[in-house]
Structures are given as structure tokens and as C-alpha cells.
Design a protein around this motif. Structure first.
Motif, mmCIF file in Angstrom:
data_model
loop_
_atom_site.group_PDB
_atom_site.id
_atom_site.type_symbol
_atom_site.label_atom_id
_atom_site.label_comp_id
_atom_site.label_asym_id
_atom_site.label_seq_id
_atom_site.Cartn_x
_atom_site.Cartn_y
_atom_site.Cartn_z
ATOM 1 N N UNK A 1 0.854 -1.288 -0.073
ATOM 2 C CA UNK A 1 -0.032 -0.123 -0.183
ATOM 3 C C UNK A 1 0.809 1.332 0.087
ATOM 4 N N UNK A 2 0.205 2.447 -0.684
ATOM 5 C CA UNK A 2 0.901 3.668 -0.462
ATOM 6 C C UNK A 2 0.084 4.482 0.560
ATOM 7 N N UNK A 3 0.537 4.910 1.684
ATOM 8 C CA UNK A 3 -0.128 5.897 2.381
ATOM 9 C C UNK A 3 0.222 7.247 2.158
ATOM 10 N N UNK A 4 -0.743 8.284 2.702
ATOM 11 C CA UNK A 4 -0.376 9.420 2.798
ATOM 12 C C UNK A 4 -1.208 10.181 3.847
ATOM 13 N N UNK A 5 -0.511 11.220 4.266
ATOM 14 C CA UNK A 5 -1.057 12.186 5.216
ATOM 15 C C UNK A 5 -1.043 13.544 4.554
ATOM 16 N N UNK A 6 -2.368 14.236 5.096
ATOM 17 C CA UNK A 6 -2.462 15.817 4.663
ATOM 18 C C UNK A 6 -3.229 16.155 5.631
ATOM 19 N N UNK A 7 -3.740 17.526 5.399
ATOM 20 C CA UNK A 7 -4.621 18.420 5.890
ATOM 21 C C UNK A 7 -5.774 18.645 5.459
ATOM 22 N N UNK A 8 -6.762 18.876 6.343
ATOM 23 C CA UNK A 8 -8.267 19.059 6.022
ATOM 24 C C UNK A 8 -8.518 20.356 5.224
ATOM 25 N N UNK A 9 -7.468 21.345 5.334
ATOM 26 C CA UNK A 9 -7.606 22.726 4.633
ATOM 27 C C UNK A 9 -6.923 22.637 3.136
ATOM 28 N N UNK A 10 -6.366 21.543 2.850
ATOM 29 C CA UNK A 10 -5.617 21.354 1.505
ATOM 30 C C UNK A 10 -6.379 20.649 0.449
ATOM 31 N N UNK A 11 -7.256 21.806 0.193
ATOM 32 C CA UNK A 11 -8.506 21.333 -0.763
ATOM 33 C C UNK A 11 -7.927 20.798 -2.180
ATOM 34 N N UNK A 12 -6.940 21.135 -2.508
ATOM 35 C CA UNK A 12 -6.276 20.680 -4.051
ATOM 36 C C UNK A 12 -5.680 19.151 -3.737
ATOM 37 N N UNK A 13 -4.996 19.251 -2.781
ATOM 38 C CA UNK A 13 -4.491 17.824 -2.317
ATOM 39 C C UNK A 13 -5.567 16.832 -2.057
ATOM 40 N N UNK A 14 -6.532 17.044 -1.397
ATOM 41 C CA UNK A 14 -7.660 16.291 -1.246
ATOM 42 C C UNK A 14 -8.147 15.677 -2.468
#
Length: 157
Positions: A108-121
Motif C-alpha cells: 500500500x501507499x499511504x499519505x497524510x495531508x490536512x483538511x484545509x488542503x483542498x487541492x491535495x484532497x
């Protein structure tokens, strides 16, 4: 137009470090606090599998890395500066990191981002990532959103 080249660099490459600093400043402005100041965001250099730098001629236009996190690999510090956004560079970096993770045998490939990073989401969802519960080491990082994507080795279904 000058083509974009992805090159492997050391995790402590000075250009990558400057891009990560810019990313940190951008995230601090977005979230109202330093986002990468959390111990959860520390990266053991020994866990880094690859660090990529996207260049268009002599201009750095993006970066991203993979690190080991248990049996899986995790996308770390993927960043395209504001001037380079909207040109598919994030997708190019992500697809290249996915291919490298497949060749490394990661399930698997995992990742972590933030809830305010709309383009990344939006990019991660459009790229087949599924939101998963926040995992270690990010349980104490506010606004965390985590994703996973199951990988098939070498193009196998």
C-alpha cells in the motif's frame, strides 16, 4: 515549453530543503500555526526510500519523497510551489512515486495531508486513494486526513 524532468536527489538536497521550508511557511499561514513542527512530522532519514525533485530546465517546480512506514510506503512532503500549480505537476509526482512504490514491493501507499488542503484532497481522491482513519504518527496532529491506495506490483491486477 521546456519539459519537466524528475530526478532522484538526496533527502537533504539544499533545493529540496528550501522547497520544504516554503511548504512549511505556506502550511503555517493556511493553518495559523506551524504544521510541520510536530514531532509526528519528523522524518528519519534512514526511512527515506527516494526523494524526487521536479525541474523544468534549471527551475525547481516540485518535490516529493517516499519513506517506509511499517510494511507500507508513505508519500512525504509532496509539494508544488504556487507558481507551478494547475499544470499537472502534482499528478506527475504522485504517479511517479506510486510506480516506485510498486517496484519496491509495497502493498500500500499511504499519505497524510490536512483538511484545509483542498487541492491535495481532490488530487488524492481523483487518483484512487481512499480515506482511512488517521494513523500513527499523526494521531496528535490537528486537521489530519489520511489516505491509502492498494498497489499491484509491476502492473499486475
Amino acid at each position: 515549453m521546456i519539459p519537466v524532468a524528475l530526478v532522484e536527489v538526496a533527502a537533504d538536497d539544499p533545493v529540496v530543503q528550501r522547497m520544504r521550508q516554503a511548504m512549511g511557511e505556506e502550511m503555517a499561514a493556511l493553518y495559523g500555526r506551524p504544521r510541520h513542527a510536530s514531532p509526528a512530522e519528523d522524518i528519519d532519514p534512514g526511512s527515506v526510500v527516494v526523494t524526487l525533485l521536479a525541474r523544468q530546465g534549471d527551475l525547481p517546480v516540485g518535490t516529493g519523497a517516499l519513506r517506509r512506514l511499517g510494511p507500507d510506503l508513505e508519500v512525504k512532503r509532496m509539494y508544488v510551489p504556487p507558481a507551478g500549480r494547475g499544470r499537472g505537476l502534482g499528478r506527475l509526482l504522485l504517479e511517479n512515486l506510486e510506480e516506485r512504490a510498486r517496484h519496491a514491493g509495497a502493498p500500500r501507499l499511504l499519505l497524510h495531508t490536512g483538511s484545509r488542503q483542498e487541492s491535495a484532497l481532490a488530487l488524492y481522491r481523483a487518483s484512487g486513494y481512499t480515506e482511512v482513519p488517521v494513523f500513527e504518527p499523526y494521531l496528535s496532529v490537528p486537521d489530519s486526513v489520511c489516505f491509502a491506495k492498494h498497489l499491484a506490483a509491476d502492473g499486475a491486477p
